[in-house]
Write an enzyme that holds these catalytic residues in place. Structure first.
Site, PDB file in Angstrom:
ATOM      1  N   THR A 132     -26.219  -9.685  73.221  1.00  0.00           N
ATOM      2  CA  THR A 132     -26.520 -11.056  73.631  1.00  0.00           C
ATOM      3  C   THR A 132     -27.826 -11.576  73.044  1.00  0.00           C
ATOM      4  O   THR A 132     -28.660 -10.824  72.540  1.00  0.00           O
ATOM      5  CB  THR A 132     -26.607 -11.158  75.168  1.00  0.00           C
ATOM      6  OG1 THR A 132     -27.724 -10.397  75.614  1.00  0.00           O
ATOM      7  CG2 THR A 132     -25.341 -10.655  75.831  1.00  0.00           C
ATOM      8  N   ASP A 133     -27.993 -12.887  73.165  1.00  0.00           N
ATOM      9  CA  ASP A 133     -29.259 -13.513  72.801  1.00  0.00           C
ATOM     10  C   ASP A 133     -30.147 -13.544  74.043  1.00  0.00           C
ATOM     11  O   ASP A 133     -29.796 -12.979  75.084  1.00  0.00           O
ATOM     12  CB  ASP A 133     -29.028 -14.916  72.227  1.00  0.00           C
ATOM     13  CG  ASP A 133     -28.331 -15.865  73.210  1.00  0.00           C
ATOM     14  OD1 ASP A 133     -28.313 -15.596  74.432  1.00  0.00           O
ATOM     15  OD2 ASP A 133     -27.807 -16.886  72.748  1.00  0.00           O
ATOM     16  N   ALA A 134     -31.277 -14.200  73.961  1.00  0.00           N
ATOM     17  CA  ALA A 134     -32.238 -14.217  75.078  1.00  0.00           C
ATOM     18  C   ALA A 134     -31.670 -14.863  76.332  1.00  0.00           C
ATOM     19  O   ALA A 134     -32.122 -14.573  77.445  1.00  0.00           O
ATOM     20  CB  ALA A 134     -33.508 -14.946  74.653  1.00  0.00           C
TER      21      ALA A 134
END
Length: 146
Positions: free
Chosen positions: A25-27
């Site tokens: 995932t991203d942030a």
């Protein structure tokens, strides 16, 4: 040899369960778009293992391998951290050299991502090579077309 890591068969489909990890995932906890390509590769590889034809065996036995010629991805709905997904895979042998792979990334019956990939069989010289009849027949296990 199949095991729980190679997924399972449901009708004409191969299913690979997958859980979204932090690294996917991203942030914001949304799955990074390029990771769906990795998930699809895992699904294709697991289907081959389930059929008894891991990549290494295909390479060692016939000195061939599959390479991606074309891939189309339709991102419909994002997947998020800690969600359980299924990579649903079918193969359609197009001719003696090419195979089309249709894959859906599913979360609780909802299609999140749809991938259409054309694989080409090549030899050690990276030139097109014939897919052995035995392997074509096995791929039809996960095909809607007989």
């Amino acid at each position: 040899m199949t095991n729980f890591l190679s997924g399972f068969q449901k009708g004409h489909f191969h299913i690979l369960p997958l859980r979204i990890q932090m690294e996917d995932t991203d942030a914001g906890g949304i799955t990074y778009y390029a990771n769906y390509l990795k998930f699809a590769e895992r699904g294709r590889a697991a289907a081959l293992v389930y059929l008894g034809y891991p990549h290494k065996n295909i390479i060692d036995r016939w000195e061939i391998m599959f390479v991606v010629r074309k891939c189309s991805v339709d991102y419909l709905v994002p997947a998020c951290l800690d969600e359980d997904l299924e990579i649903v895979t079918t193969f359609t042998p197009l001719n003696r050299v090419k195979v089309e792979v249709h894959q859906d990334v599913i979360r609780q019956e909802q299609c999140l991502v749809r991938l259409e990939t054309t694989l080409v069989c090549v030899g050690k010289n990276l030139r097109p090579a014939k897919i052995p009849d035995e392997l074509i027949e096995k791929l039809k296990t996960f095909s809607k077309i007989e």
